[in-house]
Design an enzyme around this catalytic site. Sequence first.
Site, PDB file in Angstrom:
ATOM      1  CG  ASP A 116      -1.171 -15.797  15.116  1.00 31.19           C
ATOM      2  OD1 ASP A 116      -1.891 -16.667  15.633  1.00 31.19           O
ATOM      3  OD2 ASP A 116      -1.563 -14.637  14.900  1.00 31.19           O
ATOM      4  CG  ASP A 118      -2.109 -15.635  22.148  1.00 28.52           C
ATOM      5  OD1 ASP A 118      -3.059 -14.935  22.535  1.00 28.52           O
ATOM      6  OD2 ASP A 118      -1.524 -15.442  21.074  1.00 28.52           O
TER       7      ASP A 118
END
Length: 377
Positions: free
Chosen positions: A168, A37
């Site tokens: 997240d 990410d």
Amino acid sequence: MKPAERARELFRRHFGTDPVAVASAPGRVNLVGEHVDNFGGHVLPMATGWRTAVAVGPGHAAFRAISEQQGPIQADWPAAPQGHWSDYVAGVASLDSPLTSPWSEGLCAAVASDVPTGAGLSSSAALEVATGFALSAWAGRSIDPAARADLAWRTETGFVGMPCGRMDQIASARATPGEAMLLDCRTLGIESVPVRLDVVIAESGESHALRDSSYADRRRDCDNALAIIRGQLPGIEYLTDIPPARLNEVAGRLPAPLDRRVKHVVNENQRTLLAAQALAAGDVRAFGLLVGQSHNSLRDNYECSTPRLDAIVSAARAVAGVRGARLVGAGWGGSVLVVCDSGAGADVAARLRADATLALPLVSVVEAGGGAALETD
């Protein structure tokens, strides 16, 4: 009681009044796409049914917070980072319009959670996102999930000091029940993917504190590799821009261990795209193979596994009905993700619980839950 009810009751009991607002947000499980990410890659998270709830109200010239797991804290307001759980609450409040907000003179917060901490299930993002939603309600503002996710990420990276990607917080804020999200971490574009299999989480009992782990070291490895590669391929913006067909050539010019880090990032990004296609098509076998390949790369190339995580993965792979297993979260402890045939999850979980050699503290079937929400009485 649900976390929202417990947070509300904890606030009343500890602060002697009702909270102004209560919100909750889920932890997440990243099905495939670990450690990409930050590098322009794709990830495939889903929210869990485990949630964190935050109740908020005026603090009267102080920051006072209490968690049912961690106990109470008190500090001056505005609060400076303290290096413990309350930073995730104080950071959101400090970054969210601190001069014009109702909590500019102080903040009280009570936290209740079912999200296991230190297990790679994003307990910190759940706390940040839930805090942001509760504060928005208190301020009487409309709640934009994308903006809340961004505020939570800025808290994690700026106030707390953890150099993480956005996955997240976005998963916690924006998840849809019954679905995973294929998230492009470069554009932040999202595609929904139905979850057509059973998901089991096996907690290892090895807690990982990312600020105390090698997470930042791996990030530096990848940044250093990218700097070298840009000197050779000037058009490369992210590691995931490296064409897979040229990966061995490019990695072959890098010193160890940078070559292994780059191999993981580029291949993991491709695995995630293939896994999303397999999951959408209901091809559990193909999906499970990709999950297994992910663990092997995390173990050998990114080197963020542990002997205990490897042992749990090996044991899970031998259980009937299991299609794949890997460490989940950043690694260096935490949990193992086990993907199973639809309907096999309960039996797989029971077999793993019964394995005395593993002695797992928590094994649970996890449903794909929804994102953050306001909680009313």
